[in-house]
Design a protein around this motif. Structure first.
Motif, mmCIF file in Angstrom:
data_model
loop_
_atom_site.group_PDB
_atom_site.id
_atom_site.type_symbol
_atom_site.label_atom_id
_atom_site.label_comp_id
_atom_site.label_asym_id
_atom_site.label_seq_id
_atom_site.Cartn_x
_atom_site.Cartn_y
_atom_site.Cartn_z
ATOM 1 N N ILE A 192 0.768 -1.119 -0.201
ATOM 2 C CA ILE A 192 0.095 0.205 0.077
ATOM 3 C C ILE A 192 0.714 1.563 -0.214
ATOM 4 O O ILE A 192 1.751 1.516 0.987
ATOM 5 N N LEU A 193 0.891 2.518 -0.805
ATOM 6 C CA LEU A 193 1.474 3.468 -1.230
ATOM 7 C C LEU A 193 1.033 4.597 -1.227
ATOM 8 O O LEU A 193 -0.524 4.505 -0.853
ATOM 9 N N SER A 194 1.455 5.202 -0.507
ATOM 10 C CA SER A 194 0.899 6.534 -0.038
ATOM 11 C C SER A 194 1.850 7.493 -0.690
ATOM 12 O O SER A 194 3.152 7.858 -1.796
ATOM 13 N N GLY A 195 0.336 8.363 -1.839
ATOM 14 C CA GLY A 195 1.321 9.767 -1.982
ATOM 15 C C GLY A 195 0.106 11.598 -2.071
ATOM 16 O O GLY A 195 -0.657 11.082 -1.457
ATOM 17 N N VAL A 196 1.660 11.909 -1.412
ATOM 18 C CA VAL A 196 0.725 12.603 -0.854
ATOM 19 C C VAL A 196 1.518 13.942 -1.891
ATOM 20 O O VAL A 196 2.490 14.177 -2.352
ATOM 21 N N SER A 197 0.308 14.482 -2.746
ATOM 22 C CA SER A 197 -0.193 15.514 -4.040
ATOM 23 C C SER A 197 0.056 16.871 -4.087
ATOM 24 O O SER A 197 -0.725 17.322 -2.778
ATOM 25 N N HIS A 198 0.769 17.777 -4.593
ATOM 26 C CA HIS A 198 1.015 18.857 -3.870
ATOM 27 C C HIS A 198 0.263 19.568 -5.447
ATOM 28 O O HIS A 198 1.268 19.578 -6.406
ATOM 29 N N ILE A 199 -0.940 20.165 -5.830
ATOM 30 C CA ILE A 199 -0.887 20.159 -6.987
ATOM 31 C C ILE A 199 -2.440 21.434 -6.766
ATOM 32 O O ILE A 199 -2.965 20.885 -5.857
ATOM 33 N N GLY A 200 -2.317 22.776 -7.769
ATOM 34 C CA GLY A 200 -3.786 23.120 -8.246
ATOM 35 C C GLY A 200 -4.757 22.349 -8.906
ATOM 36 O O GLY A 200 -3.778 23.061 -10.122
ATOM 37 N N THR A 248 -3.613 24.557 -12.022
ATOM 38 C CA THR A 248 -2.837 26.469 -11.852
ATOM 39 C C THR A 248 -1.805 26.190 -10.831
ATOM 40 O O THR A 248 -1.227 27.127 -11.215
ATOM 41 N N GLN A 249 -1.397 24.892 -10.929
ATOM 42 C CA GLN A 249 -0.381 24.641 -10.104
ATOM 43 C C GLN A 249 0.471 23.598 -10.183
ATOM 44 O O GLN A 249 -0.340 22.566 -10.854
ATOM 45 N N LYS A 250 2.040 23.535 -10.237
ATOM 46 C CA LYS A 250 2.416 22.838 -10.359
ATOM 47 C C LYS A 250 2.459 21.201 -10.065
ATOM 48 O O LYS A 250 1.829 20.790 -8.887
ATOM 49 N N ASP A 251 2.352 19.792 -10.759
ATOM 50 C CA ASP A 251 2.036 18.712 -10.062
ATOM 51 C C ASP A 251 3.811 18.219 -9.410
ATOM 52 O O ASP A 251 4.482 18.021 -10.243
ATOM 53 N N LYS A 252 3.816 17.919 -7.990
ATOM 54 C CA LYS A 252 4.365 17.195 -7.461
ATOM 55 C C LYS A 252 3.647 17.131 -6.319
ATOM 56 O O LYS A 252 3.257 16.855 -5.734
ATOM 57 N N ALA A 253 4.360 15.238 -6.171
ATOM 58 C CA ALA A 253 4.184 14.343 -5.493
ATOM 59 C C ALA A 253 4.969 14.117 -4.959
ATOM 60 O O ALA A 253 6.374 13.392 -5.765
ATOM 61 N N VAL A 254 4.779 13.287 -3.454
ATOM 62 C CA VAL A 254 5.782 12.257 -2.481
ATOM 63 C C VAL A 254 5.205 11.176 -2.805
ATOM 64 O O VAL A 254 4.139 10.657 -1.913
ATOM 65 N N VAL A 255 6.110 10.194 -3.111
ATOM 66 C CA VAL A 255 5.573 9.023 -3.111
ATOM 67 C C VAL A 255 6.349 8.502 -1.892
ATOM 68 O O VAL A 255 7.445 8.460 -1.480
ATOM 69 N N SER A 256 5.811 7.223 -0.934
ATOM 70 C CA SER A 256 6.050 6.541 -0.033
ATOM 71 C C SER A 256 5.482 5.389 0.466
ATOM 72 O O SER A 256 4.464 5.121 -1.025
ATOM 73 N N TYR A 257 5.610 5.261 1.258
ATOM 74 C CA TYR A 257 4.803 3.198 1.600
ATOM 75 C C TYR A 257 4.122 3.469 2.782
ATOM 76 O O TYR A 257 4.758 3.888 3.962
ATOM 77 N N PHE A 258 3.346 3.037 2.789
ATOM 78 C CA PHE A 258 2.958 2.625 4.914
ATOM 79 C C PHE A 258 2.926 1.552 4.712
ATOM 80 O O PHE A 258 3.201 0.138 3.731
ATOM 81 N N GLU A 259 3.053 1.200 5.970
ATOM 82 C CA GLU A 259 4.606 0.601 6.552
ATOM 83 C C GLU A 259 3.679 -1.016 6.762
ATOM 84 O O GLU A 259 3.180 -1.306 7.632
ATOM 85 N N SER A 309 8.673 -7.447 3.393
ATOM 86 C CA SER A 309 9.671 -6.745 3.393
ATOM 87 C C SER A 309 9.733 -5.130 3.562
ATOM 88 O O SER A 309 8.510 -4.986 2.343
ATOM 89 N N LYS A 310 10.924 -4.444 3.627
ATOM 90 C CA LYS A 310 10.732 -3.306 3.330
ATOM 91 C C LYS A 310 11.673 -2.554 1.807
ATOM 92 O O LYS A 310 10.724 -2.032 1.869
ATOM 93 N N GLU A 311 12.259 -3.668 1.538
ATOM 94 C CA GLU A 311 12.288 -3.839 0.241
ATOM 95 C C GLU A 311 11.416 -4.597 -0.908
ATOM 96 O O GLU A 311 12.124 -2.819 -1.912
ATOM 97 N N GLN A 312 10.562 -5.502 -0.632
ATOM 98 C CA GLN A 312 9.691 -5.426 -1.274
ATOM 99 C C GLN A 312 8.695 -3.639 -1.635
ATOM 100 O O GLN A 312 8.348 -3.707 -2.632
ATOM 101 N N GLN A 313 8.451 -3.146 -0.610
ATOM 102 C CA GLN A 313 7.833 -2.285 -0.463
ATOM 103 C C GLN A 313 8.480 -1.074 -0.726
ATOM 104 O O GLN A 313 7.719 0.035 -2.206
ATOM 105 N N GLU A 314 9.590 -0.617 -1.066
ATOM 106 C CA GLU A 314 10.366 0.371 -1.805
ATOM 107 C C GLU A 314 10.339 0.348 -2.998
ATOM 108 O O GLU A 314 10.513 1.140 -3.345
ATOM 109 N N THR A 315 11.037 -1.357 -3.443
ATOM 110 C CA THR A 315 10.955 -1.696 -4.610
ATOM 111 C C THR A 315 8.956 -1.338 -5.763
ATOM 112 O O THR A 315 9.576 -0.258 -6.573
ATOM 113 N N LYS A 316 8.190 -1.441 -5.144
ATOM 114 C CA LYS A 316 7.206 -0.989 -5.806
ATOM 115 C C LYS A 316 6.581 0.863 -5.264
ATOM 116 O O LYS A 316 6.366 0.969 -6.654
#
Length: 340
Positions: free
Chosen positions: A132-140, A151-162, A167-174
């Motif tokens: 399950i990945l986390s995507g935080v979007s900063h966009i208008g 009207t505002q640039k697409d900036k997204a921060v992607v990580s994973y909900f632990e 494994s950490k490696e599997q989640q990071e890879t995705k």
């Protein structure tokens, strides 16, 4: 045989459509989208997009467009990634249940490109072996009848909900795999290794300014001039920081000052305030409800946040009733409850 990934995006509104277009622009996916409100128009004519990132695009549409999740499931396609970009209203629609027809246990990666806190928890209950990945979007960006204005640039921060089952490696890879499908020369999509920290940081704003502006009907500038910033919102921010600390998350020492100054020079109306003004339900449970559940589990007292939450529940009740989501009897029932 194509090595492209099958991606389904659910919630092609203002933000979701720009995310979908970005994925299509990269060209490494077979993209499908679920469009509810504007399905007929988009199916026939596509989206007209005015974008600060991509310019003006007329009639864009991906290969597959579906009116609902069941139709996407009926296509027989097996999806590698499902991106959920809907408004996050679990008191109205539980997305972890809605997406069940298109999720393959242990295979499908879910990307929650949504507002809120502790979003992974209900998905882990239903899909304990899925990333399950986390995507935080900063966009208008907003959608008006199939016309998208970014009207505002697409900036997204992607990580994973632990997920403790993986494994950490599997989640990071995705997470990095999804970024490779979405990141391009027009947007800014990056990996951040701590979803919890990032979402706590965003909550310092959302749980205190977004909520209080929705409750009072003013923008952040007027909230400051009225005194409400000092008497309500900043004490609420301190409570968020306390919850984060109890949860093992250390936010920057200047986080409150940074958040307060983030709207400097702008009479800014946060998203929840805009929703109330439009008569739309607000993302109350994922912004405040989930936070207060965690606070209760950790034994952190939250007098300000609790009052704000309970008052906003009344506002939410009104908004849902106005949209026909709640029906009351014609005559008010009489209770024999004794109040003290």
């Amino acid at each position: 045989m194509s090595d492209k990934k099958n991606v389904l995006l659910i919630g092609a509104g203002g933000v979701g459509t720009i995310v979908a277009y970005g994925i299509d622009y990269v060209g490494k996916s077979n993209l499908s989208i679920v469009v509810r409100r504007d399905y007929v128009k988009v199916k026939d004519a596509g989206y007209d997009i005015s974008s600060v990132d991509y310019g003006n695009i007329k009639g864009w549409k991906p290969a597959n467009i579906y009116p609902n999740v069941d139709a996407a499931a009926a296509s027989g396609e097996v999806y590698d990634f499902i991106v959920i970009a809907t408004k996050n209203l679990p008191d109205i629609v539980k997305m972890e249940e809605l997406v069940k027809p298109v999720v393959v246990p242990g295979k499908t990666t879910l990307v929650l490109m949504q507002n809120g806190f502790d979003l992974g928890r209900p998905f882990f209950v239903h899909y304990p072996k899925n990333v399950i990945l986390s995507g935080v979007s900063h966009i208008g960006s907003h959608n008006s009848g199939g016309v998208i204005c970014q009207t505002q640039k697409d900036k997204a921060v992607v990580s994973y909900f632990e997920n403790p089952n993986l494994s950490k490696e599997q989640q990071e890879t995705k997470a990095h795999e999804f970024i490779s499908l979405y990141s391009n020369d027009k947007n800014d999509c990056v990996y951040f290794d701590d979803a919890k920290w990032y979402r706590y940081r965003k909550l310092v704003y959302n749980a205190s300014l977004n909520t209080v502006c929705a409750l009072t009907g003013v923008d952040t500038g007027r909230l400051a001039f009225s005194g409400g910033l000092d008497t309500v919102s900043i004490p609420a921010m301190r409570e968020v920081v306390k919850i984060a600390e109890a949860d093992g998350v250390k936010l920057p020492s200047d986080v409150i000052n940074s958040v307060v100054h983030s709207d400097d020079g702008d009479w800014f109306e946060p998203s929840m305030r805009v929703d109330v003004k439009k008569g739309n339900p607000v993302e109350l449970e994922v912004i405040l409800g989930n936070l207060l559940k965690v606070a209760g589990e950790l034994g952190v007292e939250t007098p300000i946040l609790t009052v704000v939450y309970n008052l906003l529940k009344v506002v939410q009740f009104r908004l849902k009733e106005e949209q026909g989501l709640i029906t009351l009897p014609k005559e008010r029932p009489i209770t024999d409850r004794v109040f003290k």
